[in-house]
Motif scaffolding. Sequence first.
Motif, PDB file in Angstrom:
ATOM      1  N   HIS A   7       0.851  -1.315   0.101  1.00  0.00           N
ATOM      2  CA  HIS A   7      -0.035  -0.062  -0.038  1.00  0.00           C
ATOM      3  C   HIS A   7       0.943   1.278  -0.037  1.00  0.00           C
ATOM      4  CE1 HIS A   7       0.141   1.008   4.211  1.00  0.00           C
ATOM      5  NE2 HIS A   7       0.119  -0.421   4.614  1.00  0.00           N
ATOM      6  N   LEU A  10       1.538   1.464  -3.682  1.00  0.00           N
ATOM      7  CA  LEU A  10       0.502   2.207  -4.651  1.00  0.00           C
ATOM      8  C   LEU A  10       0.456   3.584  -4.341  1.00  0.00           C
ATOM      9  CD1 LEU A  10      -1.791  -0.878  -3.943  1.00  0.00           C
ATOM     10  CD2 LEU A  10      -0.416  -0.294  -5.936  1.00  0.00           C
ATOM     11  N   THR A  84      -2.737  -8.973  -1.427  1.00  0.00           N
ATOM     12  CA  THR A  84      -3.591  -7.978  -0.583  1.00  0.00           C
ATOM     13  C   THR A  84      -2.397  -6.877  -0.418  1.00  0.00           C
ATOM     14  OG1 THR A  84      -2.849  -9.367   1.345  1.00  0.00           O
ATOM     15  CG2 THR A  84      -5.000  -9.522   0.383  1.00  0.00           C
ATOM     16  N   GLU A  85      -2.913  -5.639   0.087  1.00  0.00           N
ATOM     17  CA  GLU A  85      -1.950  -4.254   0.243  1.00  0.00           C
ATOM     18  C   GLU A  85      -1.260  -4.513   1.144  1.00  0.00           C
ATOM     19  OE1 GLU A  85      -4.205  -0.772   0.461  1.00  0.00           O
ATOM     20  OE2 GLU A  85      -5.903  -2.062   1.365  1.00  0.00           O
ATOM     21  N   VAL A 106      -3.507  -5.769  -6.729  1.00  0.00           N
ATOM     22  CA  VAL A 106      -3.801  -6.039  -5.429  1.00  0.00           C
ATOM     23  C   VAL A 106      -5.427  -5.894  -4.972  1.00  0.00           C
ATOM     24  CG1 VAL A 106      -3.130  -4.614  -3.287  1.00  0.00           C
ATOM     25  CG2 VAL A 106      -1.648  -4.613  -5.493  1.00  0.00           C
ATOM     26  N   ASP A 108      -8.571  -6.178  -1.818  1.00  0.00           N
ATOM     27  CA  ASP A 108      -8.919  -6.393  -0.443  1.00  0.00           C
ATOM     28  C   ASP A 108      -9.372  -7.436  -0.003  1.00  0.00           C
ATOM     29  OD1 ASP A 108     -11.429  -6.494  -1.389  1.00  0.00           O
ATOM     30  OD2 ASP A 108     -12.027  -4.263  -0.743  1.00  0.00           O
TER      31      ASP A 108
END
Length: 144
Positions: A7, A10, A84-85, A106, A108
């Motif tokens: 995350h 990103l 997943t992030e 990616v 959730d």
Amino acid sequence: MPTRPIHHVLAERPFVNVSIFASVREVTRLMQEQHCSAALITEHGVLTGIFTERDATFRVIAAGLDPDATAVGEVMTHKPLTLTEDKPFGHALHLMYENRIRHVPVVDTAGRPVGVVTARDALLLDALDFNTELIRREEITVIL
């Protein structure tokens, strides 16, 4: 940097997210506008596939399909590998290397897309390391 969570990599970067019913032309225009090399394809908000520049080249153009009449769901890569992030960026790099892919969606915990990690992100790591090394060498040169 490879230990940073995805995350962070990103960082609110835009990505293309479209329905399986969108036309190939519509999707590639969005990819061009947002400077993205891949689009994440969803059905009812959940990731179903990925459509990349390679898919456009080989599955549409080379196959002689009409991009206006072809739904992206017909030519996408189904069930792509995802992360997943919260995973470290190094995990994404390893996944790309081991599977010879350039994009990792990616998602959730519900399978909804939140972004895409690309091979370009790995190049950015090398560029940052290279820049750091250049600065270090310049500092040493000034001292000597």
